[in-house]
Design a protein around this motif. Structure first.
Motif, short mmCIF file in Angstrom:
data_model
loop_
_atom_site.label_atom_id
_atom_site.label_comp_id
_atom_site.label_asym_id
_atom_site.label_seq_id
_atom_site.Cartn_x
_atom_site.Cartn_y
_atom_site.Cartn_z
N MET A 170 -18.34 -1.96 4.06
CA MET A 170 -18.86 -2.57 5.28
C MET A 170 -19.72 -3.78 4.93
SD MET A 170 -20.55 -0.52 8.51
CE MET A 170 -19.14 0.59 8.59
N TYR A 171 -20.40 -3.71 3.81
CA TYR A 171 -21.18 -4.85 3.30
C TYR A 171 -20.26 -6.00 2.93
CZ TYR A 171 -24.14 -7.37 -0.10
OH TYR A 171 -24.83 -8.33 -0.82
N GLY A 172 -19.06 -5.67 2.35
CA GLY A 172 -18.08 -6.71 2.15
C GLY A 172 -17.49 -6.87 0.77
N THR A 173 -17.53 -5.84 -0.08
CA THR A 173 -16.97 -5.99 -1.43
C THR A 173 -16.31 -4.70 -1.89
OG1 THR A 173 -17.47 -6.66 -3.71
CG2 THR A 173 -19.11 -5.31 -2.59
N ASN A 174 -15.41 -4.85 -2.86
CA ASN A 174 -14.81 -3.70 -3.55
C ASN A 174 -15.30 -3.61 -4.99
OD1 ASN A 174 -13.04 -2.44 -1.59
ND2 ASN A 174 -11.79 -4.30 -1.69
N ASN A 175 -16.48 -4.11 -5.27
CA ASN A 175 -17.05 -4.03 -6.61
C ASN A 175 -17.56 -2.61 -6.86
OD1 ASN A 175 -16.49 -6.67 -7.15
ND2 ASN A 175 -18.59 -7.41 -6.95
N PHE A 176 -16.72 -1.78 -7.48
CA PHE A 176 -17.07 -0.39 -7.75
C PHE A 176 -16.89 -0.05 -9.22
CE2 PHE A 176 -16.16 0.09 -3.15
CZ PHE A 176 -17.35 0.69 -2.77
N PRO A 177 -17.70 -0.64 -10.11
CA PRO A 177 -17.68 -0.14 -11.48
C PRO A 177 -18.04 1.34 -11.47
CG PRO A 177 -19.65 -1.45 -11.08
CD PRO A 177 -18.78 -1.62 -9.88
N LYS A 420 -9.83 -0.88 -7.00
CA LYS A 420 -8.48 -1.29 -6.59
C LYS A 420 -7.95 -0.30 -5.57
CE LYS A 420 -7.44 -3.29 -11.14
NZ LYS A 420 -6.55 -3.21 -12.33
N PRO A 421 -8.53 -0.25 -4.38
CA PRO A 421 -8.13 0.75 -3.39
C PRO A 421 -6.72 0.48 -2.88
CG PRO A 421 -9.56 -0.88 -2.38
CD PRO A 421 -9.56 -1.18 -3.85
N SER A 422 -6.05 1.53 -2.44
CA SER A 422 -4.72 1.36 -1.86
C SER A 422 -4.82 0.76 -0.47
CB SER A 422 -4.00 2.71 -1.79
OG SER A 422 -4.63 3.54 -0.82
N ASP A 423 -3.78 0.07 -0.06
CA ASP A 423 -3.75 -0.48 1.29
C ASP A 423 -3.81 0.63 2.33
OD1 ASP A 423 -3.64 -3.12 0.45
OD2 ASP A 423 -1.45 -3.21 0.47
N ALA A 424 -3.18 1.77 2.02
CA ALA A 424 -3.18 2.88 2.97
C ALA A 424 -4.60 3.37 3.24
CB ALA A 424 -2.31 4.01 2.45
N ASN A 436 -13.46 -5.01 9.60
CA ASN A 436 -12.52 -5.64 8.68
C ASN A 436 -12.90 -5.29 7.24
OD1 ASN A 436 -11.01 -6.93 10.71
ND2 ASN A 436 -12.47 -8.62 10.80
N VAL A 437 -12.06 -4.54 6.58
CA VAL A 437 -12.34 -4.05 5.23
C VAL A 437 -11.94 -5.13 4.22
CG1 VAL A 437 -11.77 -2.24 3.56
CG2 VAL A 437 -11.91 -1.69 5.98
N PRO A 438 -12.78 -5.38 3.20
CA PRO A 438 -12.39 -6.35 2.16
C PRO A 438 -11.14 -5.88 1.42
CG PRO A 438 -14.32 -5.11 1.46
CD PRO A 438 -14.08 -4.76 2.90
N ARG A 439 -10.23 -6.79 1.17
CA ARG A 439 -8.95 -6.43 0.56
C ARG A 439 -8.84 -6.84 -0.90
NH1 ARG A 439 -5.46 -3.12 3.81
NH2 ARG A 439 -6.48 -3.17 5.84
N ALA A 440 -9.59 -7.83 -1.32
CA ALA A 440 -9.49 -8.29 -2.71
C ALA A 440 -10.02 -7.23 -3.66
CB ALA A 440 -10.29 -9.58 -2.88
N HIS A 441 -9.34 -7.05 -4.78
CA HIS A 441 -9.80 -6.10 -5.78
C HIS A 441 -11.17 -6.51 -6.30
CE1 HIS A 441 -5.48 -4.56 -6.83
NE2 HIS A 441 -5.90 -4.18 -5.64
N GLY A 442 -11.97 -5.50 -6.62
CA GLY A 442 -13.32 -5.74 -7.11
C GLY A 442 -13.43 -5.60 -8.61
N HIS A 443 -14.65 -5.40 -9.07
CA HIS A 443 -14.95 -5.30 -10.50
C HIS A 443 -14.95 -3.86 -10.98
CE1 HIS A 443 -17.34 -9.35 -10.24
NE2 HIS A 443 -16.04 -9.54 -10.38
#
Length: 774
Positions: A170-177, A420-424, A436-443
């Protein structure tokens, strides 16, 4: 010289030594009686899930199911010692940084939220409200959400992990080390490619039915001791247990179960391994391919003699893709290459293959001895190939079994901690929450460290764990953390990551797994976890919290989320006050969690359905896929063999350790006492270096990137390990693991494949005559 730190190795794993160690840990906690009472509720219905390993629990839930490591983990968490604001007032961060990991965490449980003060170099108390507000302001002030890194430890519950990923997206990133990036990432990647799901296919009950169990790159006696009970029962009923491990480990040789009364009374023990093979570091893939080569030879001989087929042709025909190409790849691999890379003889490999062919039901299980190499994904694909040959997936008593480390590392990934979450999954989040969920892969971990070093990352939030000590290249990671504008650590005890503060730094103390978690109505909350067998079960703490100022992980995440993204879309406070609401959202967005809250109330929880275990293959081909690549061009061991001064190093745990947490300074299974700066080395290699056990050396990293890496003042220990291979403990040796060396496709640090040399008394590298290892 006298080597007084080297003593007698335990004659057996477990036994009276384990009970003595349990007593020592309970006494060290400061409240032995309370600790013993607490253990009675570990892994029991309506009790708490052990905060240690992810080994499965019996579904019936009637056994007294905990182990020495469980006692250590619970005693460590339930200690009476406290790291209060007075403790921090007495010590600067610079002073605390001189303590060892063991000494630092001995100071006990954190009691208050703390904020770092640069002027005094001390942590000072801060209110929860002020901490949340400042963290939120800094995160909102970043030019992009992608400038923040959100780390997760495998100790977080499903509920905390799900809320965390929801807030961050919700904050806006897929950065999930995530800690899984450093351990079993290769298992997830390799299994997903091979069978369509990145998890093991077995249940705990399958160990009761297997005819043979292959244990690769794994030391259950230290890392997940409850597994030894299942291996012991399998050995007693006649199952063959075939071990591939470069190091002779006591827990894989003999085990005396502290819960087996007659065995304990008579001082007996059970032999675990029926066959024990010691491949060279990185040689497991070659060994497995050699076994497949032996199976194909037996198949050809059977056909020529008119005997029944060795292969499961029906399984290969109906369920597999690429068999003919794999057969061609194996035929093209010579025995000389297999022997040279594995370090095993053809006769040894054929002996292991004979065990496999004589068994109708086979389990193959592995851990980080397999996953922390450059070619780990390929090795796991090779293991899958081997198991396909006789249909050993999707039937009782057989299957693939990666054994995870921390208690909920698998569950965290299941509920969305994934860069790298799945689109599903992202589609499901958008439907459920309307943003709107961020779609770009994170770190992942290595990418996050790189971003911190180059300045593109500005903030770090750690949900548990000890990031600085768990990661490779320790000096660079310390620099990376100190580069940041904000560091936030959600933790139960002080650790070294807290001593590398950014410009603004917080330590936020949370409840432990053993502690009662009450909501605003005074009702106890229950969290859930997923073990290595995909069993999901509840965990409810039973102890009084270490401090009235502690918040749960869920409440802390909710507080940061509300201060950062607000409550217009979602009431974070309402979710923190009733975890059942979080589980409702998980049920709506994650497959397999139907009737989550209802099924969680079952005595042992429920099983997440595994498609591959039902021979349903969620792959692009719709089938289980053979891997047809060749062996690695050369392993680190083969490279070291060509240089007279170099060795192949693997890092591992001592017996008084779990991940980066050090419970004590002894490793009785390996005969080392009161010392952690040690290097285990073959006696002939010691002689070739002109050294003896106890000699002190510096260990030098030999990664060719222009960075000097040295671990100083280590002592040699003569040990049963292949020539040219050496081993020692992390996190002390993580300084030698280079950020630039990571697994193909997995991006996991190669902590089992580190090239090193030795220096003595400030001299140049010690020359060695290693002809015997060639």
């Amino acid at each position: 010289m006298k080597s007084d730190f080297i003593g007698k190795k335990s004659s057996t794993a477990g036994g009276w030594g384990a009970l003595k160690s349990c007593g020592k840990q309970l006494l060290q906690s400061g409240n032995a009686i309370a600790g013993a009472r607490t253990m009675l509720k570990a892994n029991q219905p309506h009790g708490f899930d052990c905060p240690g390993c992810a080994w499965g629990d019996p579904e019936h839930g009637s056994s007294f199911e905990f182990c020495e490591n469980g006692v250590k983990a619970v005693s460590w968490e339930a200690t009476e010692k406290r790291a209060t604001p007075d403790f921090f007032a007495k010590h600067t961060v610079s002073d605390l940084a001189t303590l060892s990991d063991y000494e630092l965490e001995l100071n006990g449980r954190l009691t208050h939220p703390m904020r770092y003060d640069h002027a005094s170099d001390k942590y000072l108390p801060v209110t929860w409200e002020d901490a949340f507000a400042e963290i939120g302001d800094i995160l909102k002030g970043l030019s992009s959400p992608n400038q923040a890194e959100f780390y997760t430890s495998g100790r977080a519950s499903n509920e905390a992990a799900y809320l965390y990923q929801l807030f961050v997206r919700m904050y806006g990133t897929n950065n999930f080390p995530d800690c899984s990036n450093m351990c079993h990432e290769a298992s997830g990647v390799g299994l997903k490619q091979a069978i369509g799901i990145g998890k093991g296919t077995v249940l705990l009950e399958d160990f009761e039915k297997a005819d043979a169990i292959f244990v690769l790159g794994q030391n259950p006696g230290t890392n997940h001791p409850r597994m030894l009970g299942d291996l012991r029962r399998a050995a007693i009923r006649g199952a063959n247990i075939v071990v591939f491990n470069p190091v002779r480990e006591r827990g894989l040789e003999r085990f005396s179960d502290p819960q087996a009364k007659l065995e304990m009374l008579h001082g007996g023990a059970t032999d675990i391994a029926s066959h024990y093979f010691q491949p060279l570091l990185g040689g497991d893939m070659a060994a497995v391919r050699g076994m497949s080569k032996a199976v194909f030879a037996a198949e050809d001989a059977a056909i020529a003699a008119g005997r029944p087929s060795v292969l499961d042709h029906a399984f290969l025909r109906d369920h597999c893709q690429g068999f003919d190409d794999y057969r061609a790849a194996v035929d093209a691999t010579s025995w000389s290459d297999i022997e040279n890379q594995s370090g095993l003889t053809r006769a040894q490999i054929e002996q292991a293959a004979d065990v496999y062919m004589s068994a109708e039901k086979v389990i193959c299980t592995w851990a980080m001895g397999i996953t922390q190499h450059l070619h780990s994904v390929a090795t796991i694909r090779e293991i899958s190939n081997f198991m396909f040959l006789r249909g050993n997936i999707g039937k009782p008593g057989a299957g693939l079994c990666p054994v995870r480390g921390h208690s909920n590392v698998q569950g965290d990934r299941t509920v969305g901690i994934n860069e790298k979450p799945s689109d599903a999954f992202l589609d499901a989040l958008e439907r459920e929450f309307g943003f709107n969920v961020p779609r770009a892969h994170g770190h992942n971990v290595l990418a996050a460290i790189g971003a911190m070093l180059d300045g593109s990352a500005k903030a770090f939030v750690g949900l548990g764990g000890n990031f600085a000590r768990a990661t490779p290249d320790s000096a660079l990671v310390a620099k990376a953390l100190r580069n940041l504008d904000l560091t936030v650590h959600i933790a139960t005890k002080p650790n070294h990551s807290h001593l590398m503060p950014g410009k603004v730094a917080f330590i936020l103390p949370c409840l432990g797994r053993t502690e009662i978690d009450l909501n605003s109505h005074g009702q106890p909350q229950v969290v859930s976890v997923e073990d290595s067998m995909s069993m999901v079960h509840g965990s409810a703490g039973i102890n009084r919290p270490a401090s009235p100022h502690l918040l749960s992980e869920v409440a802390i995440i909710a507080g940061i989320a509300e201060a950062t993204v607000g409550s217009q879309t979602l009431s974070w406070a309402a979710l923190a006050d009733d975890y059942a609401r979080i589980r409702d959202h998980i049920e709506a967005t994650v497959p397999g969690f139907v009737e989550y809250n209802t099924r969680l109330r079952q005595p042992r929880g429920f099983h997440l359905r595994n498609s591959a275990a039902h021979r349903e293959w969620d792959t692009p081909t719709g089938k289980a896929n053979f891997f047809v690549g060749g062996l690695p061009t050369s392993t680190v061991h083969q490279q070291a063999r060509t240089a007279q001064t170099r060795f192949a190093l693997q890092t591992f745990r001592s017996h008084d350790q779990y991940n980066t947490t050090v419970y004590g300074l002894d490793d009785r299974y390996r005969g080392v006492y009161g010392e952690r700066n040690v290097i285990f080395i073959h006696p002939d290699d010691l002689a070739s270096l002109g050294a003896v056990s106890g000699d002190r050396v510096n260990v030098v990293g030999e990664y060719d990137d222009g960075i000097t890496r040295v671990a100083t003042d280590f002592r040699f220990v003569s040990y049963d390990i292949p020539r040219g291979s050496v081993a020692g403990y992390y996190p002390e040796l993580n300084v030698l693991v280079p950020l630039g060396s990571a697994g193909d496709q997995s991006d996991t640090p190669t902590s089992k494949s580190v090239m090193v040399s030795f220096q003595k008394d400030g001299q140049a590298n010690i020359p060695a005559n290693k002809d015997a290892a060639a």
